[in-house]
Design a protein around this motif. Structure first.
Motif, PDB file in Angstrom:
ATOM      1  N   ALA B  23      12.117   0.472  -3.584  1.00 55.15           N
ATOM      2  CA  ALA B  23      11.085  -0.165  -2.765  1.00 55.15           C
ATOM      3  C   ALA B  23       9.896  -0.605  -3.624  1.00 55.15           C
ATOM      4  O   ALA B  23       9.386  -1.715  -3.478  1.00 55.15           O
ATOM      5  N   TYR B  24       9.503   0.265  -4.519  1.00 55.74           N
ATOM      6  CA  TYR B  24       8.306  -0.029  -5.318  1.00 55.74           C
ATOM      7  C   TYR B  24       8.556  -1.195  -6.276  1.00 55.74           C
ATOM      8  O   TYR B  24       7.712  -2.091  -6.414  1.00 55.74           O
ATOM      9  N   CYS B  25       9.704  -1.189  -6.922  1.00 56.98           N
ATOM     10  CA  CYS B  25       9.988  -2.248  -7.890  1.00 56.98           C
ATOM     11  C   CYS B  25      10.137  -3.595  -7.185  1.00 56.98           C
ATOM     12  O   CYS B  25       9.846  -4.636  -7.764  1.00 56.98           O
ATOM     13  N   ALA B  26      10.607  -3.558  -5.957  1.00 59.74           N
ATOM     14  CA  ALA B  26      10.810  -4.817  -5.252  1.00 59.74           C
ATOM     15  C   ALA B  26       9.511  -5.365  -4.677  1.00 59.74           C
ATOM     16  O   ALA B  26       9.283  -6.570  -4.687  1.00 59.74           O
ATOM     17  N   THR B  27       8.648  -4.488  -4.198  1.00 59.80           N
ATOM     18  CA  THR B  27       7.457  -4.969  -3.486  1.00 59.80           C
ATOM     19  C   THR B  27       6.162  -4.772  -4.263  1.00 59.80           C
ATOM     20  O   THR B  27       5.165  -5.417  -3.976  1.00 59.80           O
ATOM     21  N   ASN B  28       6.185  -3.833  -5.199  1.00 54.98           N
ATOM     22  CA  ASN B  28       4.982  -3.507  -5.950  1.00 54.98           C
ATOM     23  C   ASN B  28       3.875  -3.049  -4.990  1.00 54.98           C
ATOM     24  O   ASN B  28       2.696  -3.236  -5.274  1.00 54.98           O
ATOM     25  N   ASN B  29       4.279  -2.513  -3.859  1.00 58.48           N
ATOM     26  CA  ASN B  29       3.306  -2.090  -2.851  1.00 58.48           C
ATOM     27  C   ASN B  29       3.532  -0.610  -2.533  1.00 58.48           C
ATOM     28  O   ASN B  29       4.571  -0.216  -2.013  1.00 58.48           O
ATOM     29  N   ILE B  30       2.526   0.187  -2.861  1.00 64.25           N
ATOM     30  CA  ILE B  30       2.667   1.636  -2.707  1.00 64.25           C
ATOM     31  C   ILE B  30       2.834   2.029  -1.244  1.00 64.25           C
ATOM     32  O   ILE B  30       3.688   2.860  -0.908  1.00 64.25           O
ATOM     33  N   ILE B  31       2.037   1.429  -0.383  1.00 59.96           N
ATOM     34  CA  ILE B  31       2.059   1.821   1.025  1.00 59.96           C
ATOM     35  C   ILE B  31       3.426   1.541   1.630  1.00 59.96           C
ATOM     36  O   ILE B  31       4.032   2.390   2.286  1.00 59.96           O
ATOM     37  N   PHE B  32       3.908   0.339   1.354  1.00 59.51           N
ATOM     38  CA  PHE B  32       5.225  -0.040   1.863  1.00 59.51           C
ATOM     39  C   PHE B  32       6.302   0.911   1.321  1.00 59.51           C
ATOM     40  O   PHE B  32       7.198   1.338   2.049  1.00 59.51           O
ATOM     41  N   TYR B 194      -6.922  18.408   3.275  1.00 55.35           N
ATOM     42  CA  TYR B 194      -7.946  17.374   3.396  1.00 55.35           C
ATOM     43  C   TYR B 194      -8.149  16.602   2.092  1.00 55.35           C
ATOM     44  O   TYR B 194      -8.327  15.389   2.094  1.00 55.35           O
ATOM     45  N   ASN B 195      -8.091  17.301   0.992  1.00 51.89           N
ATOM     46  CA  ASN B 195      -8.366  16.622  -0.284  1.00 51.89           C
ATOM     47  C   ASN B 195      -7.109  16.248  -1.062  1.00 51.89           C
ATOM     48  O   ASN B 195      -7.175  15.937  -2.248  1.00 51.89           O
ATOM     49  N   CYS B 196      -5.966  16.295  -0.404  1.00 54.23           N
ATOM     50  CA  CYS B 196      -4.726  15.910  -1.083  1.00 54.23           C
ATOM     51  C   CYS B 196      -4.749  14.416  -1.416  1.00 54.23           C
ATOM     52  O   CYS B 196      -5.391  13.630  -0.726  1.00 54.23           O
ATOM     53  N   PRO B 197      -4.016  14.019  -2.479  1.00 50.92           N
ATOM     54  CA  PRO B 197      -3.998  12.594  -2.825  1.00 50.92           C
ATOM     55  C   PRO B 197      -3.488  11.725  -1.671  1.00 50.92           C
ATOM     56  O   PRO B 197      -2.662  12.164  -0.861  1.00 50.92           O
ATOM     57  N   PHE B 198      -3.965  10.521  -1.662  1.00 50.62           N
ATOM     58  CA  PHE B 198      -3.651   9.545  -0.624  1.00 50.62           C
ATOM     59  C   PHE B 198      -2.144   9.434  -0.387  1.00 50.62           C
ATOM     60  O   PHE B 198      -1.670   9.479   0.751  1.00 50.62           O
ATOM     61  N   ALA B 199      -1.401   9.277  -1.487  1.00 54.38           N
ATOM     62  CA  ALA B 199       0.041   9.002  -1.355  1.00 54.38           C
ATOM     63  C   ALA B 199       0.736  10.119  -0.594  1.00 54.38           C
ATOM     64  O   ALA B 199       1.547   9.858   0.301  1.00 54.38           O
ATOM     65  N   ILE B 200       0.411  11.352  -0.943  1.00 52.53           N
ATOM     66  CA  ILE B 200       1.076  12.492  -0.319  1.00 52.53           C
ATOM     67  C   ILE B 200       0.701  12.572   1.165  1.00 52.53           C
ATOM     68  O   ILE B 200       1.562  12.768   2.030  1.00 52.53           O
ATOM     69  N   VAL B 201      -0.584  12.387   1.450  1.00 53.36           N
ATOM     70  CA  VAL B 201      -1.023  12.484   2.854  1.00 53.36           C
ATOM     71  C   VAL B 201      -0.440  11.325   3.670  1.00 53.36           C
ATOM     72  O   VAL B 201      -0.022  11.512   4.815  1.00 53.36           O
ATOM     73  N   LEU B 202      -0.381  10.135   3.064  1.00 51.53           N
ATOM     74  CA  LEU B 202       0.199   9.001   3.805  1.00 51.53           C
ATOM     75  C   LEU B 202       1.671   9.279   4.122  1.00 51.53           C
ATOM     76  O   LEU B 202       2.145   9.011   5.231  1.00 51.53           O
ATOM     77  N   TYR B 203       2.351   9.809   3.129  1.00 54.04           N
ATOM     78  CA  TYR B 203       3.765  10.131   3.326  1.00 54.04           C
ATOM     79  C   TYR B 203       3.927  11.111   4.498  1.00 54.04           C
ATOM     80  O   TYR B 203       4.748  10.911   5.384  1.00 54.04           O
ATOM     81  N   TRP B 204       3.086  12.136   4.523  1.00 49.81           N
ATOM     82  CA  TRP B 204       3.179  13.116   5.616  1.00 49.81           C
ATOM     83  C   TRP B 204       2.746  12.518   6.946  1.00 49.81           C
ATOM     84  O   TRP B 204       3.324  12.817   7.980  1.00 49.81           O
ATOM     85  N   THR B 205       1.706  11.712   6.875  1.00 56.92           N
ATOM     86  CA  THR B 205       1.232  11.106   8.118  1.00 56.92           C
ATOM     87  C   THR B 205       2.343  10.258   8.723  1.00 56.92           C
ATOM     88  O   THR B 205       2.588  10.285   9.927  1.00 56.92           O
ATOM     89  N   MET B 206       3.007   9.526   7.861  1.00 53.34           N
ATOM     90  CA  MET B 206       4.109   8.678   8.322  1.00 53.34           C
ATOM     91  C   MET B 206       5.238   9.555   8.892  1.00 53.34           C
ATOM     92  O   MET B 206       5.804   9.243   9.938  1.00 53.34           O
ATOM     93  N   ASN B 207       5.508  10.644   8.185  1.00 47.39           N
ATOM     94  CA  ASN B 207       6.533  11.570   8.676  1.00 47.39           C
ATOM     95  C   ASN B 207       6.155  12.097  10.053  1.00 47.39           C
ATOM     96  O   ASN B 207       6.991  12.180  10.958  1.00 47.39           O
ATOM     97  N   ASN B 208       4.886  12.443  10.194  1.00 50.58           N
ATOM     98  CA  ASN B 208       4.422  12.971  11.476  1.00 50.58           C
ATOM     99  C   ASN B 208       4.528  11.919  12.565  1.00 50.58           C
ATOM    100  O   ASN B 208       4.876  12.218  13.703  1.00 50.58           O
ATOM    101  N   PHE B 209       4.216  10.692  12.181  1.00 45.22           N
ATOM    102  CA  PHE B 209       4.309   9.608  13.150  1.00 45.22           C
ATOM    103  C   PHE B 209       5.763   9.440  13.607  1.00 45.22           C
ATOM    104  O   PHE B 209       6.040   9.309  14.799  1.00 45.22           O
ATOM    105  N   LEU B 210       6.662   9.467  12.637  1.00 43.61           N
ATOM    106  CA  LEU B 210       8.080   9.317  12.984  1.00 43.61           C
ATOM    107  C   LEU B 210       8.562  10.505  13.814  1.00 43.61           C
ATOM    108  O   LEU B 210       9.388  10.360  14.710  1.00 43.61           O
TER     109      LEU B 210
END
Lengths: 417, 897
Positions: B23-32, B194-210
């Motif tokens: 995903a990263y190599c194709a889009t160069n977008n971390i969030i995606f 609360y102070n975890c890096p963005f990437a990790i929290v986003l990943y969990w937030t997305m997991n929680n959303f799913l």
């Protein structure tokens, strides 16, 4: 490290709490696992010690009896077995058990101790068949042995099979019943509980057979008490007659100037001894009162002209064998601890009680006295009692032979190694 | 404990890595990419989740079933008897108070997935495996809101809110105590994370959303709640995507960047979707227990698992290593280290995870899984041994020397055969399971025995392996008094670059004083295997001429060519030093043993010398080797349609080695950079022949403009690196990164050579030294229009540089004379050795051949080395050329007689 701990705990909504529950469950599971492991290790060590002990050699049949109170259930069976070719042993937890002390040609009788020592041996039993009248297999400490192929229960009282404490006979493989009527009730319970259907075979009732035999052999002149005799034979427990109305009922009977035999349930002597002691004290100066604390109720029953009971099965013994009147306490019985509680219908004994006996209501003791007077003179229910007896008691006088036939049949077919 | 942990975690990390890197190599977008990762994990854990739900519902159902009577029993009995009666009741009902543990254990299985994700995402941050601009996502909390001087991390709050909403739905109908737990936990973890890096929290937030979505879907059919279904659901969805868009906006992403690789990405997603399709099928298949597994089924499962582990983690890696242990096990990197990663991944995958999934799922699915694994094991072995296609030379980094390219027919044939094999095997397994199990067992034992034999061979050859030099000076001797001859082969250097290099770095003209540049030059093959022998052996060693000696192995002819000049010069009293010559004994690293017994010849493998490697390079090498070899093993056993996809041009779909330097570019550069140190100036009365090859020009690299210097952190943002270069009206296209980097590495090589020539001049050994710079071949990179002859023929592939400086020559000149790299021996010996004769064939060493008749050039793309060890000839389409390589008329197709 903190991060990892957070990750471990925070999985997704709901899961976190589930995991906490898991952790708690795991801890308790671990506790029971360690406990059972400890038990198993002890058992293995004991097993090693006991290896070679003849008690654990393979047998065809083991009869297990809790003691002398069930002698009448097994006496005839043991006699027949002693003459058969079946490799059989009789195990009892009572050193005073008459069968233990009788002489036998082949039958090996063992006292297996009491408490844990007895349970250990029972749980390690190595036999094709185990025959017992003790309920509560796999419910209390007595567990099924893996080395027993079939557990068979025979009844030691005339009931529909649902008056044992809950699940009392559920883990038996086979029930040898007194009459066909029992199967209906047992099947209903099996269906309700969604459990495997047991083998059911009608064989009659060994102890009733013995009572009848003794009664037939009885000389009418043997009766030693002067005048009419009333026997008070209740069941045991908080709701039972003696616990509830002990002194009142005794006084009422004594007021009528009859002899009174009080025969408490054997279990009362164990668990309600204080109450029994009090009542004995209460009656100690009255010459008309006899306390029967023996194992064998035959003599008392044979001497009595009328029985007052609650819903104890002894009323059937009295009505069916001696064809004498029975007065029973007409009150709601708390059946919540019995299998019968599962059925949303009147308990069986209620459905036939008024055809073999007369209901009485305590509190109104005048009425009770009047009823006693009437019934003792004229028992109008003799005939209906006979009808009931013939309907519920099958194979009169043949039960021990029927049981032996069944056992031999099973040994020759199912367990013919 | 560490081993067990890695066995459990590494397989999951490996899968996450494939998904994220794709995903990263194709889009160069971390969030995606993080969202993709989260969706993937949700899908892959769906069967477990479903199973947990199944157990949970079962538990609830059973609890409900026993509840009424359990309560009545509790009322009617007291003390010990109550426990006995309850236990008997539960036993009858098949219920234990630990029944809920089944559901919890299923959820417990998810923990490794989260640990793996946490470790993986943390590793990306710690090792800086993403670009600099994206690294901040992995190191810092989001701080998306500011109130006054206080930064607020929004994501953990959103995550908590989602948790609470999800909790409300999840615990509907449960006791207050259960609900409270679900609500307290998110709050506790809000504080912790609360102070975890963005990437990790986003990943969990997305997991929680799913997870929330899952819960809503799971509850919907039961509730038929129109409010949730028609209003809340879409509102939550819209809100969520609006939130993602806001994050994008916040981090200055215009949109998800879709570059040209999006096609590959979509294709990858399709492939991944197909890969996880069985999981989906499993989740929708009715979860009935069906038949329980019998002994044969268990045998089938365990034998197939063992085959997979043995094949992927042991047999194939050992086969690769044993083919060239001296290349694979360099710098003290042991066999165990190289095999370790694959062992963790495959043992964990097949012996832990397959079983975990299999045993969590109902027995009918478990049975299907066991049969599929067996079919997969057989197919893999079948693919590797029978259906496989040679990818060409496998380098010591376990990549392929040239990008593999399959024909459409091959794809089709391979796919059809793979499918037919798989279907056939499934049918056979179903019908004759015990026989297939027996075959499997035989295969298992065979693979093990062959693997052990190869392993022992590897150990023997490893012990006898000569260590490469660790010398860092005094390697190349140059005499002040006698004549020196230096032959430099720059691997894959393109001749047409030279004018552009001289223009872009004009100071090189002076440094290359005395050189004649021959732009009209060619090699006779497009790859090292075809074009390197002629550089050192002359016209007798062109592919066409070597084919004529069809009774001899190619490897022997290659070795012979490499020995011609050293033998001639050493026999004539010259000191001869050779280094890094190509394909001695047909090995990628220089096998100096071919010069054993040569008096006066010193041979060095500089490129593999630890001298030129840094410790960090060796650590990276270890990582690359171990990761690549494990993935190679798997890829080679897949149907062709998957192979290139997962090969990912040598990156094997991993982020783990992204920043790891193979050390190759750096090392080859360091060799050239160290030429001054490696050189020893002598007063001895003995001439010298120095021959070496260098692969810096084979390793495209971005240098720092404007002076094309080597730099660890290149920043050319102020230059338009894609601007075409012109010399007069001649254009060199620079429209792709590959072209830019290919040119840059050539410039760098000439710059370093220029420095060496300066050193020679300073030490008075320049004038008495003849220098020949050439290459074994060029590269088809489409930078020069005038070299494109037709659709089939691009002369860039053959246009080797020919730069020759004779003794005492002055100035920098250009000659249009038709030259080939096979002229090198003639040029080297000219005027030094009288009537030089090839000591192995007895023929005169000269360049007459090129003037007699057109030269045969091979267009073969089959550069596989192992074949050279067994074959005597090259099979190829041939062209002939004479006089002018840029004249289309002079190129003619021909066939070998």
């Amino acid at each position: 490290m903190m991060g990892i701990i957070s990750v471990l705990a925070y999985i997704d909504p709901g899961t976190g709490s589930a995991l906490f529950a898991t952790a708690i469950s795991l801890v308790s599971l671990l506790y029971y696992f360690v406990k059972s492991l400890f038990g198993k290790i002890i058992s293995i060590l004991r097993n090693k010690q006991e290896k070679g002990n003849d008690i654990f050699s393979r047998k065809e049949l083991v009869i297990f009896s809790e003691g002398k109170q069930y002698v009448s259930v097994f006496r005839e069976i043991c006699r027949l077995l002693d003459e058969s070719d079946i490799n059989c042993e009789y195990w009892t937890t009572d050193q005073e058990d008459e069968i233990l002390n009788n002489e036998h040609k082949k039958l090996v009788c063992r006292y297996i101790g009491e408490g844990n020592s007895a349970y250990y041996k029972l749980n390690m039993m190595n036999s094709k068949i185990c025959l017992s009248t003790t309920p509560g297999l796999e419910v209390y400490q007595w567990k099924k042995s893996k080395a027993v192929d079939e557990y068979i229960h025979i009844f030691h009282s005339l009931t529909n099979g649902l008056t044992y404490r809950m699940f009392g006979i559920d883990f038996y493989d086979t029930l040898l019943t007194v009459g066909e009527f029992q199967e209906t009730y047992i099947r209903k319970i099996e269906k309700l509980r969604d459990i495997k259907a047991k083998n059911i075979m009608v064989v009659g009732c060994t102890y009733l057979d013995e009572l009848m035999q003794r009664k037939n052999a009885l000389n009418n002149n043997d009766k030693s008490l002067d005048g009419k005799t009333i026997i008070l034979a209740p069941t045991w427990g908080e709701e039972a007659l003696l616990s509830h109305y002990g002194k009142d009922i005794i006084k009422s009977v004594l007021n009528l100037d009859y002899n009174l035999i009080i025969r408490p349930h054997p279990q009362s002597l164990k668990v309600e001894s204080t109450m029994i002691d009090e009542l004995i004290q209460f009656t100690k100066n009255n010459a008309k009162v006899v306390w029967d604390l023996s194992d064998d109720n035959f003599d008392s029953l044979s001497k009595a002209d009328l029985m007052i009971s609650d819903f104890s099965s002894v009323m059937f013994d009295f009505a069916f064998i001696f064809e004498k009147p029975v007065l029973y306490v007409d009150k709601e019985i708390d059946i919540s601890i019995y299998d019968a509680a599962w059925l949303d219908e009147p308990i069986w004994i209620h459905t036939i009680a008024d055809r073999i006996g007369y209901p009485i209501t305590f509190g109104d003791f005048e009425r009770v006295q009047k009823t006693i007077e009437e019934v003792i003179k004229d028992n109008k229910l003799v005939e209906s009692g006979r009808v009931i007896r013939d309907g519920v008691w099958a194979y009169e006088g043949e039960s021990s032979n029927k049981i032996l036939d069944y056992i031999e049949c099973r040994l020759n077919t199912a367990y013919n190694e | 404990m560490e081993v067990l942990f890695r066995i459990i975690i590494e397989p999951i990390k490996c899968i996450l890595d494939i998904v994220f890197s794709t995903a990263y190599c194709a889009t160069n977008n971390i969030i995606f990419s993080l969202i993709t990762l989260s969706v993937f994990v949700t899908i892959i854990t769906l069967p477990i989740y479903n199973r947990a739900e199944y157990y949970r519902n079962e538990e609830l159902r059973k609890r409900k079933d026993v509840e009424v009577w359990a309560d009545r029993i509790k009322k009617s009995f007291r003390g010990k008897e109550q426990r006995y009666i309850l236990a008997a009741f539960y036993k009858e009902k098949g219920y234990t108070p630990y029944h809920g543990l089944g559901a919890s254990l299923s959820l417990l299985i998810q923990i490794p997935f989260f640990i793996a994700a946490y470790k993986y995402l943390s590793e990306i941050g710690e090792k800086g495996l993403v670009s600099k601009e994206h690294l901040v996502f992995f190191l810092n909390a989001d701080k998306m809101l500011s109130i006054g001087s206080i930064d607020i991390n929004v994501l953990p709050i959103v995550m908590t809110l989602i948790s609470v909403i999800s909790g409300v739905i999840y615990t509907e109908g449960l006791r207050f105590r259960d609900k409270l737990q679900v609500f307290i936990l998110p709050v506790v973890f809000l504080l912790l994370l609360y102070n975890c890096p963005f990437a990790i929290v986003l990943y969990w937030t997305m997991n929680n959303f799913l997870s929330l979505a899952k819960n809503i879907i799971a509850k919907m059919p039961l509730k038929k709640n129109k409010i949730i279904g028609k209003i809340v659901g879409p509102v939550v969805l819209i809100g969520w995507f609006a939130f993602l868009v806001w994050i994008n906006y916040f981090y200055n992403y215009d949109s998800v960047k879709m570059d040209e690789s999006i096609g590959v990405f979509i294709f990858s997603l399709v492939i991944i979707a197909l890969s996880v399709a069985p999981i989906f099928i499993i989740t929708i298949v009715k979860m009935n227990s069906g038949k329980s597994l019998n002994k044969e089924d268990y045998e089938c499962l365990f034998i197939s698992e063992l085959i997979c582990v043995l094949f992927f983690a042991f047999y194939i890696p050992i086969t690769i290593i044993s083919s060239s242990p001296e290349e694979m096990l360099t710098f003290g990197i042991g066999m165990g280290e190289v095999l370790s990663y694959g062992s963790y991944v495959y043992v964990g995958s097949f012996l832990i995870w397959v079983n975990v999934f299999a045993f969590l799922l109902p027995s009918n699915i478990r049975c299907i899984i066991s049969e599929c694994i067996m079919a997969f094991a057989f197919c893999s072995v079948f693919q590797f041994f029978l259906l496989g296609y040679s990818f060409g030379i496998v380098t010591d980094m376990v990549t392929f020397e040239s990008a593999p390219n399959f024909s459409g027919v091959f794809y089709l044939t391979n796919t059809v055969l793979s499918v037919v094999t798989a279907v056939l095997l499934l049918v056979l397994i179903k019908k004759y399971k015990s026989i297939i199990n027996a075959f499997g067992f035989v295969m298992l034992v065979s693979l093990f025995i062959i693997g052990v034999v190869n392993y022992s061979k590897t150990n023997v050859s490893n012990q006898s392996m000569e260590t490469v030099t660790n010398k860092k000076e005094g390697i190349f001797q140059l005499s002040k008094n006698e004549k020196n001859v230096v032959i430099i082969m720059l691997d894959r250097a393109i001749g047409a670059y030279v004018p552009f290099i001289m223009q872009d770095k004009p100071e090189l003209v002076e440094k290359f004083d005395g050189f004649v540049y021959y732009p009209n030059s060619t090699s006779m093959g497009g790859y090292t295997v075809f074009g390197s022998a002629e550089v050192f052996g002359g016209y007798e060693y062109t592919p066409y001429e070597m084919n004529k000696r069809d009774k001899e192995l190619m490897v022997d002819k290659q070795n012979e060519a490499l020995k011609v000049l050293p033998k001639l010069f050493s026999d004539s009293g010259y000191n001869v030093t050779v280094a890094d010559l190509p394909y001695a004994n047909y090995k990628v690293n220089f096998d100096t043993s071919i010069y054993n017994g040569f008096e006066g010849v010193e041979a060095y493998d500089l490129a593999s010398s630890k001298t030129f490697y840094l410790e960090s390079d060796i650590d990276d090498l270890r990582l690359i080797k171990t990761v690549n070899i494990s993935k190679y093993a798997f890829i080679k056993s897949l149907p062709a349609v998957f192979q290139l996809l997962f090969y990912d041009d040598g990156m094997y779909r991993t982020m783990l080695t992204r920043n790891a330097s193979t050390g190759k570019t750096d090392t080859t550069y360091r060799v050239l950079e160290s030429l001054n140190d490696l050189t020893e100036i002598e007063d001895e009365k003995k001439g010298n022949l120095i021959m070496f090859a260098n692969r810096l020009t084979h390793n495209p690299i971005m240098t720092q403009l404007p002076d094309y210097s080597m730099c660890s952190e290149v920043d050319n943002s102020q230059y338009d690196i894609y601007e075409d270069h012109y010399v007069d009206d001649k254009r060199m296209k620079m429209d792709t990164l590959d072209k830019v980097k290919n040119y840059h590495c050539n410039v760098l090589a000439y710059s370093e050579l220029g420095k060496w020539f300066d050193y020679m001049r300073e030490n008075d050994v320049y004038d008495n030294t003849r220098i020949i710079i050439t290459s074994d071949h060029g590269r088809k990179i489409e930078q020069f229009d005038d070299l494109l002859i037709n659709d089939e023929l691009n002369v860039e592939l053959f246009n080797c540089p020919m730069l020759v400086k004779d003794f005492n020559a002055k100035g920098f000149s250009i000659s249009d004379e038709f030259m080939t790299n096979a002229d090198t021996p003639t040029l080297a010996t000219d005027g030094i050795l009288d009537s030089p004769t090839n000591p192995y064939t007895g023929k005169m060493l000269n360049s007459f051949r090129k003037n007699q008749k057109p030269l045969e050039v091979t267009l073969s793309e089959d550069r596989t080395l192992p074949k050279g060890n067994l074959q005597n000839t090259f099979e190829a389409p041939w062209y002939t050329i004479h006089d002018n390589i840029r004249n289309k008329e002079y190129w003619e197709k021909c066939i070998q007689n």
